[in-house]
Design a protein around this motif. Structure first.
Motif, PDB file in Angstrom:
ATOM      1  N   UNK A   1       0.810  -1.219   0.000  1.00 52.23           N
ATOM      2  CA  UNK A   1       0.000   0.000   0.000  1.00 52.23           C
ATOM      3  C   UNK A   1       0.849   1.278   0.000  1.00 52.23           C
ATOM      4  N   UNK A   2       2.166   1.114   0.159  1.00 53.44           N
ATOM      5  CA  UNK A   2       3.085   2.257   0.123  1.00 53.44           C
ATOM      6  C   UNK A   2       3.583   2.438  -1.308  1.00 53.44           C
ATOM      7  N   UNK A   3       3.507   3.661  -1.805  1.00 50.97           N
ATOM      8  CA  UNK A   3       3.934   3.963  -3.182  1.00 50.97           C
ATOM      9  C   UNK A   3       5.239   4.754  -3.153  1.00 50.97           C
ATOM     10  N   UNK A   4       6.390   4.083  -3.348  1.00 48.17           N
ATOM     11  CA  UNK A   4       7.669   4.799  -3.384  1.00 48.17           C
ATOM     12  C   UNK A   4       7.925   5.377  -4.777  1.00 48.17           C
ATOM     13  N   UNK A   5       8.685   6.454  -4.823  1.00 48.87           N
ATOM     14  CA  UNK A   5       9.022   7.081  -6.100  1.00 48.87           C
ATOM     15  C   UNK A   5      10.360   7.781  -5.972  1.00 48.87           C
ATOM     16  N   UNK A   6      11.203   7.604  -6.959  1.00 49.93           N
ATOM     17  CA  UNK A   6      12.510   8.270  -7.006  1.00 49.93           C
ATOM     18  C   UNK A   6      12.426   9.460  -7.955  1.00 49.93           C
ATOM     19  N   UNK A   7      12.958  10.590  -7.510  1.00 48.35           N
ATOM     20  CA  UNK A   7      12.919  11.823  -8.300  1.00 48.35           C
ATOM     21  C   UNK A   7      14.351  12.229  -8.618  1.00 48.35           C
ATOM     22  N   UNK A   8      14.619  12.485  -9.892  1.00 46.51           N
ATOM     23  CA  UNK A   8      15.954  12.900 -10.320  1.00 46.51           C
ATOM     24  C   UNK A   8      16.106  14.412 -10.179  1.00 46.51           C
ATOM     25  N   UNK A   9      17.316  14.847  -9.864  1.00 45.92           N
ATOM     26  CA  UNK A   9      17.591  16.286  -9.749  1.00 45.92           C
ATOM     27  C   UNK A   9      17.514  16.988 -11.093  1.00 45.92           C
ATOM     28  N   UNK A  10      17.608  16.236 -12.186  1.00 43.08           N
ATOM     29  CA  UNK A  10      17.549  16.849 -13.511  1.00 43.08           C
ATOM     30  C   UNK A  10      16.165  17.456 -13.773  1.00 43.08           C
ATOM     31  N   UNK A  11      15.120  16.854 -13.217  1.00 43.00           N
ATOM     32  CA  UNK A  11      13.776  17.402 -13.403  1.00 43.00           C
ATOM     33  C   UNK A  11      13.668  18.785 -12.775  1.00 43.00           C
ATOM     34  N   UNK A  12      14.217  18.927 -11.563  1.00 39.37           N
ATOM     35  CA  UNK A  12      14.218  20.229 -10.913  1.00 39.37           C
ATOM     36  C   UNK A  12      15.043  21.247 -11.665  1.00 39.37           C
ATOM     37  N   UNK A  13      16.139  20.800 -12.280  1.00 38.53           N
ATOM     38  CA  UNK A  13      16.963  21.704 -13.072  1.00 38.53           C
ATOM     39  C   UNK A  13      16.197  22.200 -14.292  1.00 38.53           C
ATOM     40  N   UNK A  14      15.411  21.330 -14.900  1.00 36.34           N
ATOM     41  CA  UNK A  14      14.592  21.756 -16.041  1.00 36.34           C
ATOM     42  C   UNK A  14      13.567  22.805 -15.613  1.00 36.34           C
ATOM     43  N   UNK A  15      12.961  22.622 -14.434  1.00 38.52           N
ATOM     44  CA  UNK A  15      12.001  23.605 -13.922  1.00 38.52           C
ATOM     45  C   UNK A  15      12.686  24.953 -13.704  1.00 38.52           C
ATOM     46  N   UNK A  16      13.890  24.919 -13.140  1.00 37.42           N
ATOM     47  CA  UNK A  16      14.635  26.159 -12.890  1.00 37.42           C
ATOM     48  C   UNK A  16      14.957  26.880 -14.183  1.00 37.42           C
ATOM     49  N   UNK A  17      15.402  26.134 -15.187  1.00 36.60           N
ATOM     50  CA  UNK A  17      15.750  26.749 -16.473  1.00 36.60           C
ATOM     51  C   UNK A  17      14.527  27.385 -17.125  1.00 36.60           C
ATOM     52  N   UNK A  18      13.403  26.696 -17.073  1.00 30.61           N
ATOM     53  CA  UNK A  18      12.189  27.245 -17.664  1.00 30.61           C
ATOM     54  C   UNK A  18      11.702  28.474 -16.903  1.00 30.61           C
TER      55      UNK A  18
END
Length: 387
Positions: free
Chosen positions: A187-204
């Motif tokens: 019932x636990x949903x784990x998820x890994x988030x890459x730092x590259x996604x945050x970098x794309x948000x910052x650039x945009x």
């Protein structure tokens, strides 16, 4: 010509003592009317000077001085507060400089608490309520995870954000939080988030900010004048630095909501600044013909005339954001949008300050360096000295 006709002619052109007195009375009445008109014009000018925070010509108190005894709210609503914002620009610059230095120092030495969307990491979502939040968080910490945040989302789910974990560490955290919440690990949903996604948000976000600033400069330079574009950009940069500095001091987690809120406050600050600039442009149009006020005094009058509108707009915008920040996150413990609420609250307050106390004084100081404006100032001062 007959005698009757002579008598009629004499009646049309009266002579004698009574006729002379009538003509004298008419002349006196005309002179009184002229004096009253002149006095009315002087009173109107004195009231305008008083509204700008200036003394009447000749040092006399303005005839409309009764409004000075009115309440502060009445004077604010009528644009008669008489705040000398432009005249005290040096003091305003010093206060603003100290505030900016504190914010910059916090960003340099303290830094920001970046969320996993920017720094990378893992998130765990599981069924639960606020009563189980601390227990689940402690379980994840005991399992070796560096918990960045733990909050209730949707009313019936818990969301934990941690630093980056390998597969074994992730499985250990899943088992620990499931046991603490009394649910199955599935019932636990784990998820890994890459730092590259945050970098794309910052650039945009940076690209959007650059496009926004270019559009603002072009609009203000065409609609008003280039110096007003400089004042507006200075106010926007002030809002960005202050908001980011306060965010750094408080230590809230920087998330995509933070970036969205930071871009949102720019539109509010610009709106309030354009309202003030529009009144400044109206007051300074054709100012050289009358020579009753300097450019800075006319700009200061515009600030006073739009002051209550700026206050009302800011208060109405701040009230719901304050409710979300202080009541929702502070009292009720619902911290889902506290990152967005903080950036909006600080940004709206900083935007109100900069549009009233910063943008117009900057423009006035730049305008006072122009030869035409300096010549206007000399004529105004000479006229007042002669009066």
């Amino acid at each position: 010509m007959s005698r009757e006709q002579d008598t009629g002619t004499d009646a049309e052109l009266p002579v004698g003592t009574e006729a002379d007195e009538a003509r004298a009375a008419g002349a006196a009445g005309s002179a009184a009317d002229d004096a009253a008109a002149a006095a009315a014009g002087q009173v109107s000018g004195d009231v305008a000077l008083a509204d700008a925070g200036l003394p009447a010509e000749g040092g006399a108190a303005p005839a409309g001085g009764s409004h000075r005894r009115a309440s502060l709210a009445h004077r604010l609503y009528n644009g008669e507060a008489g705040l000398d914002v432009v005249g005290r620009s040096r003091l305003i610059y010093k206060v603003t400089a100290v505030l900016l230095l504190v914010c910059i120092a916090s960003m340099v030495f303290r830094g920001f608490n970046f969320g996993i969307d920017f720094a990378g990491g893992n998130s765990f979502r599981l069924p639960g309520t606020s009563a189980e939040l601390e227990q689940v968080r402690d379980a994840a910490t005991d399992a070796g995870a560096d918990v960045a945040s733990a909050q209730v989302v949707g009313g019936n789910s818990l969301l934990l954000r941690t630093g980056a974990l390998d597969n074994d560490a992730e499985r250990a955290v899943v088992d620990a939080v499931a046991d603490a919440a009394g649910i199955a690990p599935e019932d636990v949903s784990p998820e890994a988030v890459s730092a590259e996604w945050g970098q794309d948000i910052t650039d945009q976000a940076l690209l959007a900010l650059a496009v926004f600033l270019v559009a603002v400069i072009a609009f203000l330079a065409i609609r008003f004048q280039p110096k007003m574009a400089i004042g507006a950009i200075a106010a926007l940069l002030h809002d960005l630095v202050v908001t980011a500095g306060v965010y750094s001091l408080v230590g809230f987690e920087v998330t995509p909501s933070t970036v969205i809120g930071l871009l949102t406050i720019l539109g509010f600050s610009l709106y309030d600044t354009v309202v003030v600039f529009d009144k400044v442009d109206e007051n300074t149009r054709g100012l050289a013909a009358g020579a009753r006020m300097t450019w800075g005094e006319a700009a200061n009058l515009a600030v006073n005339q739009t002051l209550m509108r700026s206050i009302n707009t800011s208060v109405i915008a701040l009230l719901p954001v304050a409710g979300l920040l202080f009541v929702g996150a502070g009292l009720l413990g619902v911290g889902t949008l506290k990152d967005l609420a903080l950036v909006l609250f600080v940004g709206l307050a900083a935007g109100a300050y900069s549009s009233i106390f910063l943008a117009t004084p900057i423009v006035a100081d730049l305008k006072e360096r122009e030869p035409e404006v300096q010549a206007l100032r000399r004529r105004v001062l000479a006229r007042r000295s002669a009066a």
